[in-house]
Design a protein around this motif. Structure first.
Motif: not given
Length: 510
Positions: A11-12, A341-346
């Protein structure tokens, strides 16, 4: 890298891509297609996917994306899901850009580049020339300068949250032992005492090409069409040889892995505070789970063996069957990319290196592949043109180069030379036979030259960073399984026998 990563589930990951604008290079390649399909399938509310492809103008780029990405079998599930609305959905979400990363401004108009810079949230760089013996100038343009041009663009992107760069685990070279997930430092090379200067390599290529052009110009008045072609071929050969020579001078086995290593160095130097993830897969194999098990494009290292065996072109090869071949299915690489990509975004200023590999967690030996292949072809024998069953023969493996060369000389080269002489004496009566045998001999020798270094590779890729990311993944639902990138879940014998080998025969041996 953070010591603690937030927990991750399907979901995340799916939610993250909602409303995002993504620029992808290399979308017409194997991995690129899998990524494009996956994002469009799991997150139909992605805003736009900009696919940068080579083309003379916008219509030709659009046509190329349509033929090479959208129109492929890989998008079958997506096509079913949207039914008659599929093409309209694609028109809304996918934008083809005619450009090339080897040029400043990515080969785009300045005004178009400025518009994109306001919109792009994520850049994914998969574009590469993967030919082991590519021309040095071509490899440097794409694998090194392409990274520079993308970094320059990334710094202009006001909302950029992530730059994902796909490299290869083999930037580590042919070293033995544990190979760590760490960045390559400026000047670092694999040969002791050799300092690798990327700018000096670029200057070297310019100078060599200038010398070659000067030689050609000196003879220009005498050049006719065939001479001009010969000059082009001379430059091509010189550039290929230069790439290989420079790669081996610094300790890498071929031009591809050498220039990919330089690309990583440049990315580290130019990234500034852009959040960067470098994904290094090993040998990428066919899709294991979704959307289409067995689907693949382009012949990978190990697939040449399967094809050669299937066509009976290959009776022997150079390999130690007890050694581990590090392979990973393409869909698992894409799953790891999306999770990272999600884990290290921004995460401003972060650069994380991940090995998407299997040799540490779940090693597969060459013998597993060979036995799976033998079982497959015994149970599903090939049929000749006249309908006769082709018996499956054993393949012989040599675990040293010396033994292999001796065998090839005694078994093939000497008889070929004798046949050649007999053929000349009998006015070419055996020409077809000689040409056929000679072609098979050259085919095997070429394979050994190209893939020999992989056959004796004794390194083991550490994947502690990726394991840490894996441990944040919750696998509670069927949806969560869609993002599995754990090599421990692969039964290699079953995968090769039931999925990969049939995939090679279906998609590569048409």
């Amino acid at each position: 890298m953070k010591t603690m990563l937030d927990s991750m589930d399907a979901a995340r990951i799916i939610g993250y891509f909602k409303g995002k604008n993504i620029l992808i290079t290399g979308s017409t390649g194997f991995l690129g297609k899998i990524l494009v399909e996956k994002i469009l399938r799991v997150q139909p509310d992605v805003n736009k996917m900009y696919l940068l492809v080579r083309g003379i103008d916008a219509p030709s780029a659009k046509q190329r994306v349509q033929q090479e990405v959208i129109g492929t079998e890989l998008l079958g599930l997506l096509r079913e899901k949207h039914g008659n609305g599929f093409q309209r959905f694609i028109e809304e979400k996918v934008v083809a850009l005619a450009g090339d990363i080897k040029y400043d401004n990515l080969g785009l108009e300045v005004s178009r580049l400025e518009e994109l810079a306001k919109e792009i949230d994520i850049i994914v760089n998969i574009a590469a020339t993967t030919n082991f013996y590519e021309r040095y100038d071509v490899s440097l343009d794409v694998n090194v300068m392409g990274v520079k041009h993308l970094c320059q663009f990334a710094k202009q992107c006001a909302k950029l949250k992530m730059l994902m760069h796909v490299s290869t685990a083999y930037v580590s070279g042919d070293r033995e032992g544990m190979l760590l997930e760490k960045p390559i430092m400026p000047g670092e090379s694999l040969r002791e005492g050799a300092f690798l200067d990327v700018d000096a390599e670029l200057r070297l290529v310019r100078n060599v090409k200038k010398e070659l052009n000067a030689t050609n110009d000196a003879h220009k008045t005498e050049l006719n069409a065939s001479d001009s072609l010969e000059a082009h071929q001379t430059e091509r050969k010189a550039m290929k040889e230069l790439g290989l020579q420079r790669a081996r001078h610094f300790g890498w086995s071929n031009t591809y892995v050498f220039t990919k290593a330089m690309g990583e160095v440049l990315l580290g130097q130019l990234r500034g505070d852009i959040p960067v993830v470098i994904m290094r897969p090993s040998i990428i194999t066919s899709v294991r789970a979704d959307p289409l098990p067995g689907w693949m494009q382009g012949t990978r290292t190990i697939d040449t063996l399967i094809i050669g065996y299937a066509k009976q072109n290959l009776s022997c090869f150079l390999a130690d069957l007890d050694l581990v071949m590090d392979v990973i299915p393409g869909d698992m690489v894409v799953n790891a990319m999306m999770a990272a990509m999600v884990a290290h975004s921004e995460e401003r200023g972060t650069q994380v290196v991940y090995h998407s590999t299997s040799s540490l967690r779940n090693p597969a030996t060459y013998n597993v592949l060979y036995e799976s292949g033998r079982r497959h072809f015994t149970e599903n024998p090939r049929v000749g043109k006249n309908g006769e069953v082709i018996p499956t023969s054993e393949m012989y493996f040599f675990n040293t180069i010396a033994r292999f060369h001796l065998y090839m000389i005694l078994t093939y080269k000497l008889p070929l030379e004798i046949l050649h002489l007999v053929n000349l004496l009998l006015c070419g009566i055996f020409s077809r036979l000689y040409n056929d045998l000679n072609r098979k001999y050259k085919f095997v020798m070429h394979l050994v030259d190209v893939y020999g270094p992989f056959a004796f590779f004794k390194g083991c890729f550490d994947d502690m960073n990726l394991e840490r990311l894996r441990l944040t993944m919750t696998m509670k639902t069927q949806e969560d399984q869609m993002f599995n990138f754990d090599p421990k879940t692969i039964d290699w014998d079953d995968y090769f026998y039931r999925i990969h080998i049939p995939g090679v025969l279906k998609y590569l041996c048409k």
